[in-house]
Design a protein around this motif. Structure first.
Motif, PDB file in Angstrom:
ATOM      1  N   ILE A  67       0.861   3.366   5.820  1.00  0.00           N
ATOM      2  CA  ILE A  67       1.781   2.233   5.704  1.00  0.00           C
ATOM      3  C   ILE A  67       1.089   1.053   5.048  1.00  0.00           C
ATOM      4  O   ILE A  67       1.669   0.350   4.217  1.00  0.00           O
ATOM      5  N   ALA A  68      -0.184   0.823   5.426  1.00  0.00           N
ATOM      6  CA  ALA A  68      -0.919  -0.293   4.839  1.00  0.00           C
ATOM      7  C   ALA A  68      -1.070  -0.105   3.330  1.00  0.00           C
ATOM      8  O   ALA A  68      -0.909  -1.061   2.556  1.00  0.00           O
ATOM      9  N   MET A  69      -1.384   1.105   2.898  1.00  0.00           N
ATOM     10  CA  MET A  69      -1.509   1.373   1.474  1.00  0.00           C
ATOM     11  C   MET A  69      -0.171   1.204   0.773  1.00  0.00           C
ATOM     12  O   MET A  69      -0.084   0.632  -0.317  1.00  0.00           O
ATOM     13  N   ASN A  74       3.605  -1.864  -2.557  1.00  0.00           N
ATOM     14  CA  ASN A  74       4.921  -2.507  -2.622  1.00  0.00           C
ATOM     15  C   ASN A  74       4.780  -4.000  -2.887  1.00  0.00           C
ATOM     16  O   ASN A  74       5.522  -4.593  -3.681  1.00  0.00           O
ATOM     17  N   GLN A  75       3.812  -4.628  -2.210  1.00  0.00           N
ATOM     18  CA  GLN A  75       3.535  -6.055  -2.391  1.00  0.00           C
ATOM     19  C   GLN A  75       3.187  -6.349  -3.849  1.00  0.00           C
ATOM     20  O   GLN A  75       3.701  -7.295  -4.449  1.00  0.00           O
ATOM     21  N   LEU A  76       2.336  -5.517  -4.408  1.00  0.00           N
ATOM     22  CA  LEU A  76       1.919  -5.710  -5.800  1.00  0.00           C
ATOM     23  C   LEU A  76       3.091  -5.514  -6.751  1.00  0.00           C
ATOM     24  O   LEU A  76       3.250  -6.267  -7.716  1.00  0.00           O
ATOM     25  N   ALA A  77       3.925  -4.528  -6.460  1.00  0.00           N
ATOM     26  CA  ALA A  77       5.081  -4.260  -7.327  1.00  0.00           C
ATOM     27  C   ALA A  77       6.054  -5.444  -7.327  1.00  0.00           C
ATOM     28  O   ALA A  77       6.572  -5.832  -8.384  1.00  0.00           O
ATOM     29  N   ILE A  78       6.291  -6.031  -6.142  1.00  0.00           N
ATOM     30  CA  ILE A  78       7.192  -7.188  -6.069  1.00  0.00           C
ATOM     31  C   ILE A  78       6.596  -8.372  -6.810  1.00  0.00           C
ATOM     32  O   ILE A  78       7.280  -9.060  -7.582  1.00  0.00           O
ATOM     33  N   TYR A  79       5.301  -8.611  -6.582  1.00  0.00           N
ATOM     34  CA  TYR A  79       4.636  -9.726  -7.252  1.00  0.00           C
ATOM     35  C   TYR A  79       4.690  -9.575  -8.771  1.00  0.00           C
ATOM     36  O   TYR A  79       5.018 -10.532  -9.491  1.00  0.00           O
ATOM     37  N   GLY A 144      15.204  -2.125   0.275  1.00  0.00           N
ATOM     38  CA  GLY A 144      14.906  -1.220   1.385  1.00  0.00           C
ATOM     39  C   GLY A 144      13.622  -1.562   2.111  1.00  0.00           C
ATOM     40  O   GLY A 144      13.439  -1.166   3.270  1.00  0.00           O
ATOM     41  N   SER A 145      12.729  -2.281   1.472  1.00  0.00           N
ATOM     42  CA  SER A 145      11.452  -2.639   2.095  1.00  0.00           C
ATOM     43  C   SER A 145      11.351  -4.126   2.427  1.00  0.00           C
ATOM     44  O   SER A 145      10.305  -4.577   2.895  1.00  0.00           O
ATOM     45  N   ARG A 233      10.345 -17.168   0.066  1.00  0.00           N
ATOM     46  CA  ARG A 233       9.305 -16.231   0.494  1.00  0.00           C
ATOM     47  C   ARG A 233       9.897 -14.885   0.885  1.00  0.00           C
ATOM     48  O   ARG A 233      10.855 -14.808   1.658  1.00  0.00           O
ATOM     49  N   VAL A 234       9.300 -13.804   0.354  1.00  0.00           N
ATOM     50  CA  VAL A 234       9.709 -12.441   0.688  1.00  0.00           C
ATOM     51  C   VAL A 234       8.838 -11.919   1.830  1.00  0.00           C
ATOM     52  O   VAL A 234       7.611 -12.016   1.775  1.00  0.00           O
ATOM     53  N   ILE A 235       9.469 -11.376   2.861  1.00  0.00           N
ATOM     54  CA  ILE A 235       8.751 -10.762   3.978  1.00  0.00           C
ATOM     55  C   ILE A 235       9.125  -9.289   4.020  1.00  0.00           C
ATOM     56  O   ILE A 235      10.298  -8.950   4.169  1.00  0.00           O
ATOM     57  N   THR A 236       8.130  -8.407   3.869  1.00  0.00           N
ATOM     58  CA  THR A 236       8.413  -6.975   3.860  1.00  0.00           C
ATOM     59  C   THR A 236       8.445  -6.424   5.282  1.00  0.00           C
ATOM     60  O   THR A 236       8.023  -7.083   6.235  1.00  0.00           O
TER      61      THR A 236
END
Length: 250
Positions: A67-69, A74-79, A144-145, A233-236
């Motif tokens: 999940i961390a990976m 996912n964080q990088l893709a959104i950024y 979804g995330s 701010r986006v919170i996943t």
């Protein structure tokens, strides 16, 4: 009198008689053998339990690592999506994008609102008309995330001429909340985001932080202009997934 068979005339074994194998009978030896077998069996049971528990822990750790990976990717893709969409406009808007918190911050609060007021200025109505529909389109593939989107109001630590920190904090709290709600109310009414209304009602919130998260200069002094800001701010949902895994483990 003892006979050759080792028994007395009464039929009882004679004193000192050794059995057919020539050794003396020892019931305590048999007892110790039984206890040893029992202890060995218990140790095997405990070992099996320990191995099973270690395996379970390793499985849970692997789930969390996965999940961390996934969160990082996912964080990088959104950024990167936010950067691709808005990089050419950030300077013009007085905005920045933070990679670690997935926050788009509009730092020119004095241009957004009159001093002490929460009504959005005409110039920034135009900015948010340009920004927010595109922002929702950028987030659409990631819904979804995404756990939530927070529209955050922030202020500097001061409040007019007052020197009372408590009064300043609560006055700024009210102002930051009103400004965040004002921005949310305005972007919600835009025609271009009508299709996102159902999702926004469940996932977008307006939050005022008062002066609790000021921005500082390199010398440690408060950057008053950047402290007064409105941020998206986006919170996943990675944290929620990790909590669910931990709850299943107990």
């Amino acid at each position: 009198m003892r006979s050759r068979s080792g028994f007395s005339r009464s039929g009882k074994p004679a004193a000192g008689w050794r059995g057919p194998a020539g050794g003396a009978r020892n019931d305590s030896d048999a007892s110790w053998i039984s206890v040893s077998d029992l202890m060995a069996g218990l140790m095997m049971v405990f070992l099996c339990i320990a191995v099973a528990m270690m395996r379970s822990v390793m499985i849970e750790r692997e789930k969390i690592r996965t999940i961390a990976m996934s969160y990082k990717e996912n964080q990088l893709a959104i950024y990167e999506s936010l950067q691709r969409e808005f990089a050419p406009d950030l300077t013009r808007w007085g905005a920045t994008i933070d990679r670690d918190t997935l926050t788009v911050a509009f730092n020119n609060s004095d241009a957004m609102f009159d001093t002490g007021e929460a009504a959005l200025s005409n110039s920034y109505q135009v900015v948010f008309e340009e920004f927010f529909p595109r922002y929702m389109n950028v987030l659409a593939p990631f819904k979804g995330s995404v756990e939530a989107v927070r529209i955050e109001g922030h202020t500097s630590t001061g409040w007019g001429q007052t020197s009372d920190r408590n009064d300043s904090y609560f006055n700024n709290l009210r102002l930051s909340q009103d400004r965040a709600r004002s921005v949310l109310r305005y972007v919600y009414t835009l025609d271009e985001v009508t299709t996102h209304h159902a999702w926004m009602m469940q996932n977008v919130a307006a939050v005022g932080y008062s002066s609790s998260r000021p921005i500082y200069n390199a010398d440690g002094s408060e950057n008053i202009e950047q402290s007064k800001r409105v941020a998206f701010r986006v919170i996943t949902n990675s944290e929620t997934k990790i909590h669910s895994i931990l709850e299943e483990s107990f």
